[in-house]
Write a protein that holds these residues in place. Structure first.
Motif, PDB file in Angstrom:
ATOM      1  N   GLN A 120      28.525 -17.530  54.785  1.00 63.34           N
ATOM      2  CA  GLN A 120      29.017 -18.916  54.684  1.00 63.34           C
ATOM      3  C   GLN A 120      28.014 -19.810  53.948  1.00 63.34           C
ATOM      4  N   GLY A 121      26.719 -19.557  54.173  1.00 56.61           N
ATOM      5  CA  GLY A 121      25.705 -20.442  53.599  1.00 56.61           C
ATOM      6  C   GLY A 121      25.326 -20.082  52.169  1.00 56.61           C
ATOM      7  N   LEU A 122      25.442 -18.788  51.837  1.00 57.50           N
ATOM      8  CA  LEU A 122      24.970 -18.314  50.532  1.00 57.50           C
ATOM      9  C   LEU A 122      25.623 -19.020  49.336  1.00 57.50           C
ATOM     10  N   PRO A 123      26.963 -19.150  49.309  1.00 55.50           N
ATOM     11  CA  PRO A 123      27.572 -19.801  48.135  1.00 55.50           C
ATOM     12  C   PRO A 123      27.070 -21.234  47.958  1.00 55.50           C
ATOM     13  N   VAL A 124      26.831 -21.934  49.067  1.00 53.22           N
ATOM     14  CA  VAL A 124      26.360 -23.314  48.975  1.00 53.22           C
ATOM     15  C   VAL A 124      24.961 -23.334  48.357  1.00 53.22           C
ATOM     16  N   SER A 125      24.078 -22.497  48.900  1.00 48.05           N
ATOM     17  CA  SER A 125      22.706 -22.477  48.386  1.00 48.05           C
ATOM     18  C   SER A 125      22.667 -21.994  46.941  1.00 48.05           C
ATOM     19  N   PHE A 126      23.501 -21.014  46.598  1.00 50.31           N
ATOM     20  CA  PHE A 126      23.534 -20.510  45.213  1.00 50.31           C
ATOM     21  C   PHE A 126      24.023 -21.603  44.261  1.00 50.31           C
ATOM     22  N   THR A 127      25.050 -22.342  44.680  1.00 51.63           N
ATOM     23  CA  THR A 127      25.585 -23.394  43.804  1.00 51.63           C
ATOM     24  C   THR A 127      24.524 -24.467  43.566  1.00 51.63           C
ATOM     25  N   VAL A 128      23.978 -24.993  44.671  1.00 53.48           N
ATOM     26  CA  VAL A 128      23.008 -26.080  44.538  1.00 53.48           C
ATOM     27  C   VAL A 128      21.730 -25.571  43.859  1.00 53.48           C
ATOM     28  N   ASN A 149      29.014 -38.963  47.032  1.00 53.16           N
ATOM     29  CA  ASN A 149      28.828 -39.104  48.476  1.00 53.16           C
ATOM     30  C   ASN A 149      27.335 -39.040  48.778  1.00 53.16           C
ATOM     31  N   THR A 150      26.869 -39.856  49.713  1.00 53.17           N
ATOM     32  CA  THR A 150      25.434 -39.864  50.025  1.00 53.17           C
ATOM     33  C   THR A 150      24.984 -38.513  50.544  1.00 53.17           C
ATOM     34  N   ALA A 151      25.859 -37.866  51.264  1.00 53.30           N
ATOM     35  CA  ALA A 151      25.533 -36.561  51.823  1.00 53.30           C
ATOM     36  C   ALA A 151      26.850 -35.902  52.181  1.00 53.30           C
ATOM     37  N   GLY A 152      26.772 -34.637  52.562  1.00 52.98           N
ATOM     38  CA  GLY A 152      27.981 -33.923  52.946  1.00 52.98           C
ATOM     39  C   GLY A 152      28.338 -32.871  51.922  1.00 52.98           C
ATOM     40  N   TRP A 153      29.346 -32.085  52.241  1.00 54.56           N
ATOM     41  CA  TRP A 153      29.744 -30.982  51.400  1.00 54.56           C
ATOM     42  C   TRP A 153      31.250 -30.872  51.447  1.00 54.56           C
ATOM     43  N   GLY A 154      31.886 -30.558  50.339  1.00 64.29           N
ATOM     44  CA  GLY A 154      33.333 -30.385  50.364  1.00 64.29           C
ATOM     45  C   GLY A 154      34.009 -31.089  49.203  1.00 64.29           C
ATOM     46  N   SER A 155      33.495 -32.283  48.797  1.00 60.94           N
ATOM     47  CA  SER A 155      34.076 -32.937  47.627  1.00 60.94           C
ATOM     48  C   SER A 155      33.462 -32.318  46.370  1.00 60.94           C
ATOM     49  N   SER A 211      16.857 -24.991  50.413  1.00 61.52           N
ATOM     50  CA  SER A 211      15.682 -25.779  50.775  1.00 61.52           C
ATOM     51  C   SER A 211      16.003 -26.534  52.047  1.00 61.52           C
ATOM     52  N   PHE A 212      15.155 -26.378  53.043  1.00 66.96           N
ATOM     53  CA  PHE A 212      15.428 -27.002  54.339  1.00 66.96           C
ATOM     54  C   PHE A 212      15.522 -28.524  54.222  1.00 66.96           C
ATOM     55  N   VAL A 213      14.536 -29.112  53.518  1.00 62.16           N
ATOM     56  CA  VAL A 213      14.485 -30.568  53.470  1.00 62.16           C
ATOM     57  C   VAL A 213      15.701 -31.128  52.742  1.00 62.16           C
ATOM     58  N   THR A 214      15.984 -30.601  51.559  1.00 62.97           N
ATOM     59  CA  THR A 214      17.106 -31.119  50.786  1.00 62.97           C
ATOM     60  C   THR A 214      18.421 -30.897  51.535  1.00 62.97           C
ATOM     61  N   GLU A 215      18.558 -29.741  52.173  1.00 64.74           N
ATOM     62  CA  GLU A 215      19.801 -29.480  52.906  1.00 64.74           C
ATOM     63  C   GLU A 215      19.947 -30.403  54.108  1.00 64.74           C
ATOM     64  N   THR A 216      18.816 -30.800  54.688  1.00 67.69           N
ATOM     65  CA  THR A 216      18.902 -31.710  55.833  1.00 67.69           C
ATOM     66  C   THR A 216      19.227 -33.119  55.358  1.00 67.69           C
ATOM     67  N   LEU A 258      21.598 -22.101  53.324  1.00 67.98           N
ATOM     68  CA  LEU A 258      20.744 -21.187  54.085  1.00 67.98           C
ATOM     69  C   LEU A 258      19.455 -21.834  54.569  1.00 67.98           C
ATOM     70  N   GLY A 259      19.004 -22.868  53.861  1.00 72.51           N
ATOM     71  CA  GLY A 259      17.703 -23.465  54.167  1.00 72.51           C
ATOM     72  C   GLY A 259      17.585 -23.922  55.609  1.00 72.51           C
ATOM     73  N   ARG A 260      18.642 -24.543  56.125  1.00 71.03           N
ATOM     74  CA  ARG A 260      18.581 -25.047  57.500  1.00 71.03           C
ATOM     75  C   ARG A 260      18.509 -23.889  58.490  1.00 71.03           C
ATOM     76  N   HIS A 261      19.159 -22.760  58.127  1.00 69.79           N
ATOM     77  CA  HIS A 261      19.093 -21.602  59.040  1.00 69.79           C
ATOM     78  C   HIS A 261      17.677 -21.052  59.140  1.00 69.79           C
ATOM     79  N   PHE A 262      16.928 -21.120  58.027  1.00 75.56           N
ATOM     80  CA  PHE A 262      15.544 -20.615  58.056  1.00 75.56           C
ATOM     81  C   PHE A 262      14.782 -21.298  59.186  1.00 75.56           C
ATOM     82  N   VAL A 263      14.893 -22.629  59.227  1.00 73.15           N
ATOM     83  CA  VAL A 263      14.110 -23.372  60.214  1.00 73.15           C
ATOM     84  C   VAL A 263      14.726 -23.274  61.607  1.00 73.15           C
ATOM     85  N   SER A 264      16.048 -23.430  61.700  1.00 76.10           N
ATOM     86  CA  SER A 264      16.625 -23.447  63.049  1.00 76.10           C
ATOM     87  C   SER A 264      16.511 -22.067  63.701  1.00 76.10           C
TER      88      SER A 264
END
Lengths: 307, 550
Positions: free
Chosen positions: A92-100, A162-168, A245-250, A257-263
């Motif tokens: 689920q996380g890989l396509p998001v991280s690959f795109t960004v 959008n200031t943040a979020g994913w989907g648009s 990247s954890f920071v950018t994803e937060t 995937l970045g947030r999963h690394f830390v959590s």
């Protein structure tokens, strides 16, 4: 060439197994438990859980079991996200991280290389100073600062994205720009350094003496040589950007995937942490292999060999 | 570049940016589209661990599970802390110990399967089964025989005093009279679970099956699960088979796991959320001054306290612990340091635990008395007092409070204090194994009764984590569970808390306030000290722009 790739492949597998084992041991031998929560559980429940997940077995047996499950792609379940396999979580996380990460990588190259090259060609002049000052600033500003500023200006004030979020459709833009700008700064500095050095080389002087046009000198002779240190840097950079990247994803609340690394580390969710570490190691191995092949192609003096 | 092309290019570029700006700026805000479709967008804190009510322990899970499942008793629309009929149409008890619940006929699961009393018995058997290893099974220990079954002392579930004489009746016997019992049934640990779905994925006690995921989860609440993307969103849609579906106005609720307060606030102000989970701590003081209409603060049934490890000298002396407590100016801490509107604690149990249980007023700031007590304990002026360490989790706000303690104790008592921060799981483990001197902690009530707070400090309770125990305290709590008369019961509990505050194995600091941002078009949203929400009472009015942005 094939022997080289094969030997790198075997080395890569050893690296990945080592990374998985070290991650497992750090998590299992360190303090804390994946089952700990703000509410204590009775001792007999803990014993039951230890039995269910094999924590009552010797650590080597546990390690072996996990390595086998990774080797056979029978991926374990996450300890925190109950009922989800770690493979599903990563899928689920890989396509998001690959795109960004991919977009950020392109921004870094498309912005960093021309900026560095322009600075090198005007070394010591105003344009060089301005570009390098900007690049130094870019290297120094952390994404923790740049991300919220970009989000505030282009999201909250101008309403461009959008200031943040994913989907648009445009949600990748601001995080990619944040990551891309910071990486572009490093790319620009490396390009400038490489090109300055290459332009001072003997064979360039010879070419100039022979009356070759400056554009040709830069494009055909100097640039190839200047690329070598840069390409070394781009391999790990690509792996780093693609794995999130954890920071950018937060800051931008991306489901990457970045947030999963830390959590996973915070929650002692070691199966997920192992899988992420293994994936990151695999990306590094792959990109480094690509770098080696690319370098050999650019510089015939480098010979691919398994020696 | 020559001058002429630049002259053409620059205006073109400016025009392009202007057109882009115009087209992007006039996009419809996400909340406006959601308002028109009755889709509520909520920030929900951290990502939930599961939707299986037997596998979770947290508040974020509570908020989603109570949208998709419903227990015997449900939150009331006007006051979610009050009890309204859920799956049970009515209930009665003559002595507060023996309870009979009458389930509504025609109640079904979201797939149309009838929901009967057997589903409740199945759920309770499942959560109490030691093989499942549920971490929250203790919530059911009030039920006679539940603790013994959960501890594996017997394998016969019929020893647990819950029976179903027919498909629509449940009879329960408790360990003692508990007037607060119906309120407790609003907690997800008491909810029914669908046997037919769970067992199509594995045995009753098998962990880690995927029955509680989109596509397979069958539930009985006002909403059913539609989609769940990890760290992205979870959406639930109206359940047409819910018994009270006519009253449900929302068509969908989307829960966003946003664990960063700053990002959540930006997303709210960017018109992408109707309600936030929190407000960034640093921003609360500003909001409290500016008071925009979309900022809300409500008391929580929650207390922040510091555990003392009474097995380690010098904290084994009650006088030392009292001195530490008296040297703290809680009012200054709340007004000048945390500045989040929290209430300085004068006792342990927060206000709101029970209408007839006003908070004790026993704790205060008295540095002279603190110094005197420390001297009586043999540490006049802090001489001979070893350096102690405050353990906290690794958050900035926890550190700030710990630094206030460090400063206060140094200034008032002359003792040296260090601060140790650990990652969450390690910090929890350190407390449980008593590897600390003083540790930051907190407790959130599970039901509206003082016992939900007092119980954790019983001798040997799994959440005690102080090494403290007092037979008289335990005896008073035991006595309270056999008394039906409410004023008398509250008196006994007050006495128990009084004893606790004499001995101070924990140093209460403040009672917490919840803060959130909520859009004006959200209607029917009521506050609850326990975090209960009655989603069927909520609806969305026409879109209104936010005013007074700070």
């Amino acid at each position: 060439m094939i022997r080289f790739i094969l030997s790198r492949f075997i080395q890569g597998i050893i690296v990945i197994v080592a990374v998985l084992s070290i991650t497992f041991l750090i998590f299992r031998l360190g303090p804390g438990s994946p089952f700990a929560s703000g509410r204590e559980m009775p001792e007999y429940v803990r014993e039951n859980l230890d039995r269910i997940y094999g924590f009552d077995k010797p650590i080597i047996v546990q390690l072996w079991r996990h390595l086998v499950s990774f080797a056979t792609f029978d991926l374990p379940v996450s300890f925190r996200l109950k009922g989800w396999g770690v493979g599903e979580i990563i899928a689920q996380g890989l396509p998001v991280s690959f795109t960004v990460g991919g977009a950020a990588f392109l921004i870094a190259i498309l912005l960093g290389i021309p900026a560095g090259a322009l600075a090198a060609l005007r070394a010591g002049k105003l344009r060089d100073r301005v570009t390098m000052a900007a690049a130094t600033l870019g290297v120094c500003v952390p994404s923790l600062v740049l991300g919220p500023v970009i989000s505030l200006v282009f999201g909250l004030k101008l309403h461009w994205f959008n200031t943040a979020g994913w989907g648009s459709s445009g949600d990748w833009v601001l995080p990619s720009v944040t990551l891309g700008l910071i990486s572009a700064a490093a790319v620009a500095r490396l390009t400038r350094g490489g090109l300055c050095e290459a332009l001072a080389a003997d064979h360039i002087r010879t070419a100039r003496a022979k009356g070759v046009e400056e554009k040709m000198i830069v494009a055909r002779h100097a640039f190839k040589l200047a690329c070598l240190p840069l390409i070394n840097y781009l391999g790990p950079l690509a792996a780093g950007l693609m794995s999130g990247s954890f920071v950018t994803e937060t800051v931008f609340q991306l489901p990457g995937l970045g947030r999963h690394f830390v959590s996973s580390a915070l929650h002692k969710d070691f199966t997920l942490a192992m899988c992420l570490a293994g994936l990151f190691a695999a990306l590094i191995v792959i990109f480094n292999l690509l770098v080696d092949i690319l370098q050999a192609w650019l510089n015939p003096r480098i010979r691919l060999s398994d020696q | 570049m020559k001058l002429q092309p630049r002259l053409i290019l620059l205006p073109l570029l400016a025009a392009g940016i202007w057109m882009f700006h115009q087209s992007r700026q006039h996009r419809l805000p996400k909340v406006q589209v959601a308002d028109e479709n009755q889709v509520l967008l909520i920030g929900n804190g951290t990502e939930i661990e599961s939707l299986d009510p037997h596998m979770v322990t947290g508040q974020p899970e509570h908020r989603i599970i109570s949208a998709v499942f419903e227990g015997l008793v449900a939150p009331d629309a006007e006051d979610p802390d009050a009890d309204a009929p859920g799956v049970a149409e009515s209930w009665e008890s003559s002595d507060m110990q023996h309870w009979t619940f009458h389930l509504r006929k025609g109640a079904t699961w979201s797939d149309g399967t009838p929901l009967t009393s057997a589903d409740f018995l199945y759920a309770w058997q499942r959560i109490l089964s030691p093989d499942l290893g549920s971490q929250y099974a203790e919530m059911l220990y009030l039920l006679k025989g539940a603790a013994a079954f959960n501890k594996g002392e017997t394998k016969d579930f019929s020893t647990v005093a819950a029976t179903a004489p027919d498909d629509h009746t449940l009879q329960l016997t408790l360990e003692g009279p508990a007037p607060y019992f119906p309120g407790m049934l609003k907690h997800y640990t008491w909810f029914p679970v669908p046997r037919h779905t769970i067992e199509s994925f594995g045995a009753m006690t098998q962990r880690d099956t995927s029955w509680a995921r989109p596509g397979s989860l069958v539930s009985n609440g006002a909403f059913t699960l539609k989609d769940w993307r990890i760290n992205h969103y979870l959406s639930v849609v109206k359940n047409p088979r819910y018994w009270d579906a006519e009253r449900v106005k929302l068509q969908e609720i989307q829960f966003y796991p946003i664990d960063n307060g700053g990002a959540e606030e930006r997303i709210f102000l960017d018109r992408q959320l109707h309600v936030t989970d929190t407000v960034p701590l640093a921003k609360i003081p500003l909001y409290r001054v500016q008071k925009p209409p979309y900022f809300e603060q409500n008391p929580e049934l929650s207390v922040e306290f510091y555990r003392c490890n009474v097995t380690r000298p010098p904290l084994d002396q009650a006088k030392v612990r009292q001195a530490l407590s008296l040297a703290l100016d809680r009012v200054a801490l709340v007004d000048q340091v945390t500045r989040s509107g929290n209430q300085p604690a004068t006792g342990y149990t927060p206000p709101g635990a029970h209408p007839q249980y006003p908070p004790l007023k026993k704790l205060g700031f008295d540095p002279d008395k603190a110094r005197q007590l420390l001297a009586e304990a043999g540490f006049a002026g802090g001489k001979g007092f070893r350096k102690i360490e405050i353990l906290t989790n690794s958050s900035d706000s926890a550190r700030t409070v710990a630094e206030f303690f460090q400063e206060s104790w140094k200034k008032e008592l002359g003792i040296e204090v260090g601060i140790l921060q650990q990652d969450w799981q390690v910090y929890l483990a350190s407390q449980h194994t008593l590897k600390y001197d003083i540790a930051r902690a907190g407790w959130v009530g599970d039901y509206t009764d003082p016992l939900t707070f007092l119980d954790i400090l019983r001798t040997g309770n799994g959440n005690n984590d102080t090494g403290w125990g007092n037979p008289e305290y335990d005896q008073r709590l035991d006595a309270s569970t056999s008394v039906v008369d409410i004023p008398q019961r509250m008196k006994i509990l007050h006495d128990a808390e009084d004893l606790l505050l004499d001995e101070l194995p924990i140093i209460p600091v403040y009672w917490k306030m919840d803060a959130l941002l909520i859009r004006p078009e959200v209607q029917g949203w009521r506050t609850s000290v326990l975090g209960h929400r009655c989603y069927k009472a909520i609806s969305l009015g026409p879109y209104q722009p936010l005013t007074e942005t700070p």
